[in-house]
Design a protein around this motif. Structure first.
Motif, PDB file in Angstrom:
ATOM      1  N   UNK A  71      -5.856 -21.124  16.058  1.00 60.41           N
ATOM      2  CA  UNK A  71      -7.166 -21.109  16.699  1.00 60.41           C
ATOM      3  C   UNK A  71      -7.818 -22.460  16.395  1.00 60.41           C
ATOM      4  N   UNK A  72      -7.664 -23.396  17.303  1.00 66.23           N
ATOM      5  CA  UNK A  72      -8.127 -24.771  17.088  1.00 66.23           C
ATOM      6  C   UNK A  72      -7.459 -25.328  15.831  1.00 66.23           C
ATOM      7  N   UNK A  73      -8.236 -25.582  14.767  1.00 64.40           N
ATOM      8  CA  UNK A  73      -7.672 -26.179  13.553  1.00 64.40           C
ATOM      9  C   UNK A  73      -7.270 -25.142  12.510  1.00 64.40           C
ATOM     10  N   UNK A  74      -7.599 -23.876  12.736  1.00 67.40           N
ATOM     11  CA  UNK A  74      -7.308 -22.814  11.775  1.00 67.40           C
ATOM     12  C   UNK A  74      -6.223 -21.887  12.304  1.00 67.40           C
ATOM     13  N   UNK A  75      -5.600 -21.170  11.376  1.00 64.73           N
ATOM     14  CA  UNK A  75      -4.611 -20.155  11.728  1.00 64.73           C
ATOM     15  C   UNK A  75      -5.121 -18.807  11.251  1.00 64.73           C
ATOM     16  N   UNK A 116     -15.408 -16.217  10.089  1.00 63.29           N
ATOM     17  CA  UNK A 116     -15.997 -16.663  11.354  1.00 63.29           C
ATOM     18  C   UNK A 116     -15.270 -15.959  12.496  1.00 63.29           C
ATOM     19  N   UNK A 117     -14.555 -16.689  13.323  1.00 58.65           N
ATOM     20  CA  UNK A 117     -13.857 -16.062  14.453  1.00 58.65           C
ATOM     21  C   UNK A 117     -12.340 -16.094  14.278  1.00 58.65           C
ATOM     22  N   UNK A 118     -11.882 -16.117  13.024  1.00 61.71           N
ATOM     23  CA  UNK A 118     -10.447 -16.142  12.720  1.00 61.71           C
ATOM     24  C   UNK A 118     -10.084 -14.890  11.934  1.00 61.71           C
ATOM     25  N   UNK A 119      -9.016 -14.204  12.354  1.00 61.08           N
ATOM     26  CA  UNK A 119      -8.534 -13.020  11.658  1.00 61.08           C
ATOM     27  C   UNK A 119      -7.807 -13.505  10.396  1.00 61.08           C
ATOM     28  N   UNK A 120      -8.514 -13.568   9.285  1.00 61.48           N
ATOM     29  CA  UNK A 120      -8.065 -14.265   8.080  1.00 61.48           C
ATOM     30  C   UNK A 120      -7.209 -13.420   7.141  1.00 61.48           C
ATOM     31  N   UNK A 134      -2.661 -12.700   3.825  1.00 61.08           N
ATOM     32  CA  UNK A 134      -3.598 -13.805   4.010  1.00 61.08           C
ATOM     33  C   UNK A 134      -2.937 -14.877   4.864  1.00 61.08           C
ATOM     34  N   UNK A 135      -3.653 -15.357   5.872  1.00 58.65           N
ATOM     35  CA  UNK A 135      -3.176 -16.523   6.616  1.00 58.65           C
ATOM     36  C   UNK A 135      -3.397 -17.731   5.710  1.00 58.65           C
ATOM     37  N   UNK A 136      -2.314 -18.356   5.270  1.00 56.14           N
ATOM     38  CA  UNK A 136      -2.436 -19.471   4.340  1.00 56.14           C
ATOM     39  C   UNK A 136      -1.104 -20.140   4.103  1.00 56.14           C
TER      40      UNK A 136
END
Length: 180
Positions: A71-75, A116-120, A134-136
């Protein structure tokens, strides 16, 4: 308000509640030595599994494949019900294996968390055992130490969610919003 896509992803994870996991399989990623040297997948400073993909296999052989999306710069976390990871070992530093250290049985509870808007993150409870996904990803620094990055492209699986609370994350792990 969350997007339709995030709503659908949340629903896919929440639909795992009351399903039975007969086994777990995944493509594990080395935390050290993946590009050169001997790949290392665990150690005293590695409190979790680092996976490219995780399959929660049901008794009938179908699975929910869990990986990440960008999602843009995040996963964030991504689930595909009825799928099994078809990716083979991707080369040096990757290995496909049965994840026998993860609990099996009926899923009692599933919790989904947004940053925020990321399923973390996703918490899954099987009997008295809790898993935290965890997405990491880990990054090896110049001294051989590990830095743990959130919202990155791997699935980190903690069999002791308390370990994730103790870690120093980049960026820091702030307040998350529970969905569902």
């Amino acid at each position: 308000m969350i997007s339709d896509w995030l709503h659908d992803q949340t629903a896919t994870f929440l639909a795992m509640r009351d399903q039975t996991v007969a086994s777990w399989h995944g493509v594990e990623m080395a935390v050290r030595g993946g590009d050169e040297g001997t790949p290392e997948y665990n150690g005293p400073d590695v409190p979790c599994l680092q996976l490219l993909a995780l399959d929660a296999v049901r008794p009938d052989g179908t699975a929910v494949n869990i990986t990440t999306y960008q999602n843009d710069l995040s996963f964030g976390m991504w689930a595909n019900a009825g799928a099994v990871c078809d990716r083979d070992d991707r080369g040096r530093g990757y290995r496909r294996r049965a994840l026998t250290e993860l609990p099996t049985g009926r899923i009692v509870e599933v919790e989904v968390y947004l940053d925020d808007d990321v399923l973390a993150e996703v918490r899954i409870q099987i009997a008295d055992n809790e898993l935290l996904l965890v997405a990491g990803e880990s990054y090896e620094d110049w001294s051989g130490g590990l830095e743990w990055h959130r919202l990155d492209e791997s699935v980190l699986v903690f069999t002791d969610p308390g370990e994730a609370e103790k870690m120093r994350w980049v960026p820091s792990r702030g307040a998350l919003r529970r969905i569902g």
